[in-house]
Design an enzyme around this catalytic site. Structure first.
Site, PDB file in Angstrom:
ATOM      1  N   LYS A  26       0.831  -1.194   0.000  1.00 38.81           N
ATOM      2  CA  LYS A  26       0.000   0.000   0.000  1.00 38.81           C
ATOM      3  C   LYS A  26       0.868   1.248   0.000  1.00 38.81           C
ATOM      4  O   LYS A  26       0.631   2.186  -0.765  1.00 38.81           O
ATOM      5  CB  LYS A  26      -0.896  -0.033   1.242  1.00 38.81           C
ATOM      6  CG  LYS A  26      -2.102   0.839   1.147  1.00 38.81           C
ATOM      7  CD  LYS A  26      -2.983   0.652   2.377  1.00 38.81           C
ATOM      8  CE  LYS A  26      -3.686  -0.698   2.365  1.00 38.81           C
ATOM      9  NZ  LYS A  26      -4.260  -1.038   3.662  1.00 38.81           N
ATOM     10  N   ARG A  96      -3.203   3.110   8.612  1.00 42.50           N
ATOM     11  CA  ARG A  96      -3.517   1.872   7.891  1.00 42.50           C
ATOM     12  C   ARG A  96      -2.302   0.973   7.864  1.00 42.50           C
ATOM     13  O   ARG A  96      -1.178   1.430   7.765  1.00 42.50           O
ATOM     14  CB  ARG A  96      -3.917   2.175   6.447  1.00 42.50           C
ATOM     15  CG  ARG A  96      -4.633   3.461   6.287  1.00 42.50           C
ATOM     16  CD  ARG A  96      -4.551   4.002   4.885  1.00 42.50           C
ATOM     17  NE  ARG A  96      -5.286   3.192   3.923  1.00 42.50           N
ATOM     18  CZ  ARG A  96      -5.286   3.474   2.624  1.00 42.50           C
ATOM     19  NH1 ARG A  96      -4.572   4.485   2.144  1.00 42.50           N
ATOM     20  NH2 ARG A  96      -5.960   2.714   1.798  1.00 42.50           N
ATOM     21  N   GLY A 105      -7.994  -7.168   4.006  1.00 47.45           N
ATOM     22  CA  GLY A 105      -8.739  -7.152   5.256  1.00 47.45           C
ATOM     23  C   GLY A 105      -8.051  -7.798   6.436  1.00 47.45           C
ATOM     24  O   GLY A 105      -8.604  -7.854   7.525  1.00 47.45           O
ATOM     25  N   MET A 107      -5.348  -6.846   8.056  1.00 48.58           N
ATOM     26  CA  MET A 107      -4.836  -5.917   9.042  1.00 48.58           C
ATOM     27  C   MET A 107      -5.876  -4.811   9.218  1.00 48.58           C
ATOM     28  O   MET A 107      -6.775  -4.671   8.412  1.00 48.58           O
ATOM     29  CB  MET A 107      -3.509  -5.331   8.558  1.00 48.58           C
ATOM     30  CG  MET A 107      -2.580  -6.379   8.004  1.00 48.58           C
ATOM     31  SD  MET A 107      -2.026  -7.540   9.240  1.00 48.58           S
ATOM     32  CE  MET A 107      -0.954  -6.476  10.134  1.00 48.58           C
ATOM     33  N   ARG A 346      -3.410  -1.271  -6.213  1.00 46.17           N
ATOM     34  CA  ARG A 346      -2.625  -2.493  -6.106  1.00 46.17           C
ATOM     35  C   ARG A 346      -3.023  -3.397  -7.261  1.00 46.17           C
ATOM     36  O   ARG A 346      -4.060  -3.169  -7.908  1.00 46.17           O
ATOM     37  CB  ARG A 346      -2.877  -3.197  -4.780  1.00 46.17           C
ATOM     38  CG  ARG A 346      -4.307  -3.626  -4.625  1.00 46.17           C
ATOM     39  CD  ARG A 346      -4.549  -4.285  -3.279  1.00 46.17           C
ATOM     40  NE  ARG A 346      -5.979  -4.545  -3.120  1.00 46.17           N
ATOM     41  CZ  ARG A 346      -6.570  -4.768  -1.968  1.00 46.17           C
ATOM     42  NH1 ARG A 346      -5.877  -4.770  -0.858  1.00 46.17           N
ATOM     43  NH2 ARG A 346      -7.855  -5.011  -1.912  1.00 46.17           N
ATOM     44  N   HIS A 468     -15.409  -8.599   0.953  1.00 47.84           N
ATOM     45  CA  HIS A 468     -14.452  -9.610   1.405  1.00 47.84           C
ATOM     46  C   HIS A 468     -14.727 -10.977   0.787  1.00 47.84           C
ATOM     47  O   HIS A 468     -13.825 -11.630   0.270  1.00 47.84           O
ATOM     48  CB  HIS A 468     -14.513  -9.690   2.933  1.00 47.84           C
ATOM     49  CG  HIS A 468     -13.583 -10.710   3.518  1.00 47.84           C
ATOM     50  ND1 HIS A 468     -14.014 -11.962   3.909  1.00 47.84           N
ATOM     51  CD2 HIS A 468     -12.256 -10.686   3.717  1.00 47.84           C
ATOM     52  CE1 HIS A 468     -12.966 -12.644   4.352  1.00 47.84           C
ATOM     53  NE2 HIS A 468     -11.894 -11.896   4.256  1.00 47.84           N
ATOM     54  N   SER A 796      12.098 -43.053 -14.526  1.00 42.06           N
ATOM     55  CA  SER A 796      10.949 -42.209 -14.220  1.00 42.06           C
ATOM     56  C   SER A 796      10.855 -42.137 -12.704  1.00 42.06           C
ATOM     57  O   SER A 796      10.808 -43.164 -12.030  1.00 42.06           O
ATOM     58  CB  SER A 796       9.673 -42.807 -14.819  1.00 42.06           C
ATOM     59  OG  SER A 796       8.585 -41.987 -14.476  1.00 42.06           O
ATOM     60  N   CYS A 863       6.709 -39.254 -12.712  1.00 45.49           N
ATOM     61  CA  CYS A 863       5.317 -39.637 -12.899  1.00 45.49           C
ATOM     62  C   CYS A 863       4.555 -39.662 -11.589  1.00 45.49           C
ATOM     63  O   CYS A 863       3.423 -40.092 -11.525  1.00 45.49           O
ATOM     64  CB  CYS A 863       5.222 -40.983 -13.611  1.00 45.49           C
ATOM     65  SG  CYS A 863       5.942 -42.330 -12.660  1.00 45.49           S
ATOM     66  N   TYR A 883      10.818 -34.703 -19.011  1.00 42.06           N
ATOM     67  CA  TYR A 883       9.369 -34.455 -19.014  1.00 42.06           C
ATOM     68  C   TYR A 883       8.787 -34.631 -17.619  1.00 42.06           C
ATOM     69  O   TYR A 883       9.408 -35.225 -16.734  1.00 42.06           O
ATOM     70  CB  TYR A 883       8.660 -35.393 -19.995  1.00 42.06           C
ATOM     71  CG  TYR A 883       8.709 -36.852 -19.594  1.00 42.06           C
ATOM     72  CD1 TYR A 883       7.760 -37.380 -18.714  1.00 42.06           C
ATOM     73  CD2 TYR A 883       9.703 -37.694 -20.081  1.00 42.06           C
ATOM     74  CE1 TYR A 883       7.815 -38.708 -18.331  1.00 42.06           C
ATOM     75  CE2 TYR A 883       9.765 -39.020 -19.700  1.00 42.06           C
ATOM     76  CZ  TYR A 883       8.811 -39.528 -18.821  1.00 42.06           C
ATOM     77  OH  TYR A 883       8.867 -40.830 -18.431  1.00 42.06           O
TER      78      TYR A 883
END
Ligand code: ADP
Ligand code: MG
Ligand code: MG
Length: 940
Positions: A26, A96, A105, A107, A346, A468, A796, A863, A883
């Site tokens: 902020k 703030r 929300g 803080m 923001r 919120h 693998s 995998c 991969y």
């Protein structure tokens, strides 16, 4: 000593957007906006480092800070022409919090600080608006009481103590909204608020403005440590050491009458990503009224009619911010007597749907590069595009049947059905019992965060698209409807009443409701869902790409990802239809075909069981002979669907008794099929029982005990391969031997496979290219990988088993361990979700090095379940694997995550080029450039 305070306002700023670490998000945003000339009320930011000092000093403000604050206040006084602590012309402040990353929300904020019984009169006189002055004062008393003095609800059924007094006052006077309260009522409320503080806390609200300020600064620092902030940090992996900054800023007033107001807006639609200014405002209101849902606000698109000049200015702020930040912004603004102020900007939170659209459209408009577009979409966010929607017919039928209860604002896309609960704790408890729940509340607040994570979706009565609940829905990817005004709650009775066209309808806790987060519709009962647009195009092929804009953007982004990535992607798939979905989602092969899943298919489990209970090789071979054609057909189907891509088939892996019947009927059936007495079958099942099957007779050990099983499987694979090759298709089978810890195990199994391959090729008169390789999934295999690679033609990584065996913890028994370990931060993350790089990762690294030293160019993949986890995928990229293989529906995520890994690596490798790129963005004094340490950290 490090600078603790950074000033902003009056057209300049000491900080900049690059100083998020020091100023919080902020503070950095306010500084940047002030510096580029946007109308920001003047103020200053106390750094996050000061918060760390405060913690280190045992929760005390560092010495000298008060003097620094006074000096900074002097500047604000000069710029505003008001005086802090004066009676006649008081400067009021907002205090703030603001951490490095936005924690919506989490803080707390105190507004109108500096008021007391005298200053309120001065404010009334100077503004000529006593109602405004007292409205501000009652807000200050409540916020200071809540945030600084800790006046919270005592039980979960209670509302906030100040909100309760406010509601009582409104009820007594018969008014619905806060701003309808007359000045006398506001004065009375101030008295009642102060009395409540005295009664509960035994102290008076401090009247000295500077004392109010210092206490508030301390309270912001303390709020960094409150439960809900900690819960949010845990959920989002934010370290506690960061701390929060404090922003102290001159107040501007949206509650000065009909020519004033306050609002929040997104520079693009955060739910759909559409390029439209999207927001809400309230006339004659202050601060959090919009977000808290005190009244349901008006749309900014309707502002034109009321305040044409402000509407025009806002649009220009919108384009300035988007061009400057090159990103969708979420802003807060206030209009004081016809003058616009911007209070926050923001990066806007958005749904996955919106993230994809915004990234693709910004890149197509050349506002950002394709690389930036790829880096802006969280891989997990692509899940939103695959999320189900309600079956249209069933929904229409429900609506025709009168089950549409209400409409609200569509805040989180997707469709969810669940049993309704009213408290976050209940949502957690019900979810733990396996019940899908919808959390319905008047409004939600940060305390509810854990319950919200447990719910399928949320439904609130109050608040807009920026409330919120809406924010959290977008962030967590939940279905949500907010601002559904037809709802009212009785928390004590645990009921929800909906005002419908035909009269009120009441629902109790546990009743089924369905919500459509795209349409904003609340429907009674449970509804079946249907696949998303992307799935309709790709998998069902029931919709043409031309009629599917969401699909088209999805495909564009993934097309760019495919160009950027180095890792290949394969699917874990066992059946032809899964193979189809895999190809549709971009699989370049199958990385894991689990043969055992096939045995549960039609007609197969019987012979499989006969094979297992067989007591002689001859009996076993007889049963295997029945399985051979069935298994061959399965393989042929998969080869056909995957051609010309490689298919890795794993030989039988799980302990045999997993296939045996558990019930009497099954045992009797098996006895009949084998011609054995029931008692003998039961005995045989008991013999096969293992104390710890996960570490028992499984994997290659089965094939070594019963080579005829491996023989049959190899025969099925190669016969199928030859058959499909005969159809003119390219087949590339890769036979994978599981659970190998010693090269001799692999030698034994590989010899069997190769012998059978030669037999089949001779019989069929054709050869097929194939590989024999192994899984690396026990520590011994990883450690002796060099030897194993002498035989294995590929590796693998089976990271599920490797994690189990490395930790010595069975995945099926992690439940209680995991909960405690995550809570106590013994593990940073669940190692079964994200590869434990330090331990399991080190074993993998050892295997990669050993394997490639013995056999240069050895093909390697992963995998395990981790193959679909973005952080693990990045690790696999760094290890240089060829991969990753994951379930079909995670392939889009894997493709994007692989692209991001490659792009991040590229960015890290060219700091010089990066510095040059930065130089092209607007000039900034050297002191404001990003410190080098941070750049390095940010890359990790
Ligand atoms: P959050 O992080 O929850 O958004 P903020 O610190 O941004 O909290 O502030 C809460 C509310 O107070 C916001 O609606 C904001 O616009 C308002 N507000 C903050 N500072 C000022 C100010 N200087 N003047 C008027 N309103 C303010
Ligand atoms: Mg804010
Ligand atoms: Mg395994």
């Amino acid at each position: 000593m490090a600078k603790r305070i950074y000033a902003f306002g009056g057209g300049t700023a000491e900080g900049s957007r690059d100083m998020k670490n020091e100023l919080g998000g902020k503070g950095a945003g306010l500084a940047e906006m002030a510096a580029i000339g946007l109308p920001v009320p003047p103020g200053f930011t106390i750094t996050t480092g000061t918060c760390a000092e405060w913690v280190a000093a045992g929760e005390k403000l560092p010495r000298g800070l008060d003097r620094e604050i006074r000096a900074a206040l002097g500047r604000v006084e000069r710029l505003t022409g008001k005086v802090f602590g004066s009676r006649g012309n008081p400067l009021l402040l907002s205090v703030r919090s603001g951490a490095r990353v936005s924690m919506p929300g989490m803080m707390d904020t105190v507004l109108n600080l500096g008021l007391n019984d005298e200053a309120v009169e001065g404010l009334a006189a100077r503004s000529g608006n006593a109602r405004f002055a007292w409205d501000s004062y009652r807000r200050f008393c409540a916020m200071f009481g809540d945030v600084v003095l800790g006046m919270k609800p005592e039980r979960k059924e209670d509302r906030d103590p100040f909100a309760e007094l406010l509601e009582a006052k409104k009820a007594a006077l018969g008014v619905r909204h806060d701003h309808e309260l007359p000045v006398e009522a506001l004065k009375a409320l101030v008295g009642e608020f102060k009395e409540a503080i005295r009664a509960r806390k035994g102290i008076d609200l401090p009247a000295d403005p500077f004392e109010q300020l210092l206490l508030s600064v301390g309270a912001v620092f303390r709020s960094w440590q409150n439960d809900r902030a900690i819960a949010y940090r845990k959920l989002n992996g934010i370290p506690g050491s960061w701390g929060t900054a404090v922003n102290v800023q001159a107040m501007v007033f949206g509650n000065l009458g009909e020519d004033s107001g306050t609002g929040v807006a997104f520079t693009r639609n955060p739910a759909t990503g559409e390029d439209e200014f999207y927001g809400e405002f309230l006339v004659d209101a202050q601060g959090e009224d919009v977000v808290a849902g005190v009244r349901t606000p008006q749309k900014v698109s309707e502002m034109e009619a009321r305040w044409p000049e402000i509407a025009r200015q806002l649009l220009s702020v919108r384009s300035t911010l988007e061009r400057h930040f090159r990103e969708m912004q979420d802003i807060e603004f206030t209009v004081e007597r016809g003058t616009l102020y911007v209070l926050q900007t923001r990066t806007g939170k958005r749904t996955g749907l919106a993230a994809t659209r915004i990234a693709v459209e910004m890149a197509e408009k050349r506002l950002i590069t394709r690389e930036e577009a790829l880096l802006r979409v969280e891989p997990e966010a692509l899940n939103h595009l695959l999320r189900p929607i309600f079956d249209a017919e069933r929904k229409a039928e429900a609506i025709r049947g009168g089950r549409l209860l209400a409409r609200g604002l569509p805040a989180g896309p997707g469709a969810a059905s669940g049993r309704v609960v009213f408290f976050a704790e209940d949502a957690q408890a019900w979810k733990a019992r396996g019940e899908p729940v919808l959390l319905a509340r008047h409004e939600t607040s940060p305390e509810d965060i854990r319950g919200m994570a447990a719910a399928e979706g949320f439904l609130t009565a109050f608040g807009g698209m920026t409330s919120h609940a809406a924010l959290v829905a977008r962030q967590m990817g939940k279905v949500a409807i907010v601002g559904c005004e037809a709802l009212s709650f009785d928390y004590h009775a645990r009921t929800l009443t909906v005002a419908t066209a035909t009269g009120p309808r009441t629902f109790a806790e546990g009743d089924w409701l369905s919500i459509d987060g795209m349409a904003g519709e609340v429907i009674e009962g449970r509804l079946p869902t249907r696949p998303s647009e992307v799935v309709q195009v790709l998998v069902e092929r029931s919709r043409a790409p031309e009629d599917a804009p969401t699909y088209r953007r999805f495909a564009t982004l993934l097309g760019w990802a495919d160009q950027a990535r180095r890792l290949g992607v394969r699917a874990n798939a066992d059946q032809p239809d899964q193979a189809d979905a895999s190809v549709a989602f971009g699989a370049e092969g199958i990385g894991l075909c689990r043969t055992e899943h096939m045995f549960f298919g039609e007609g197969k489990i019987g012979p499989m069981r006969e094979m297992i209970v067989a007591e002689t090789e001859a009996q076993r071979r007889a049963a295997l002979a029945k399985l051979l054609p069935l298994q061959r057909e399965d393989f042929a189907g998969i080869f056909r669907h995957m051609a010309p891509r490689p298919v890795t088939v794993r030989t039988l892996d799980p302990p045999l008794h997993e296939f045996l019947p558990q019930d009497e009927a099954g045992v009797a059936e098996l006895a009949r099929a084998t011609g054995q007495p029931v008692a003998r079958v039961r005995e045989r099942i008991a013999e096969l029982h293992e104390a710890n099957p996960m570490l028992g007779h499984r994997g290659c050990r089965l094939g070594i005990s019963y080579p005829e099983i491996t023989e049959m499987q190899a025969r099925a694979i190669f016969e199928a391969a030859c058959d499909v090759a005969a159809e003119g298709l390219a087949v590339r089978p890769e036979v994978m031997i599981p659970l190998v810890g010693a090269v001799a195990e692999l030698d034994h199994q590989a010899a069997t496979v190769r012998r059978v391959a030669e037999e089949v090729f001779r019989e069929r008169g054709r050869r097929v290219r194939y590989l024999v390789g192994t899984m690396i999934e026990v520590p011994r295999g990883a450690v002796t990988a060099g030897k194993i690679a002498g035989t294995a033609e590929f590796f693998s990584f089976g990271t599920n088993d490797l994690t189990q065996t490395a930790f010595g913890l069975s995945r099926d028994d992690t439940g209680p361990v995991l909960a405690a370990y995550l809570e106590k931060e013994i593990w940073p993350v669940d190692p079964f979700v994200s590869i434990d790089r330090e331990g399991v990762g080190a074993l993998m690294e050892l295997a990669v090095r050993g394997g490639r030293a013995a056999r240069p160019g050895l093909k390697m993949g992963i995998c395990g379940e981790h193959g679909g986890d973005p952080s693990s995928i990045e690790f696999c990229h760094q290890l240089g694997l060829d991969y990753v293989s994951c379930s079909p529906y995670r392939l889009p995520i894997a493709r994007l995550a692989a692209a991001q890994a490659a792009l991040r690596e590229k960015a890290a490798a060219r700091p010089a080029a990066k510095a040059a790129a930065r130089r092209r963005t607007p000039r900034r004094p050297a002191s404001r450039r990003r410190p080098r340490g941070k750049a390095r950290r940010a890359r990790r």
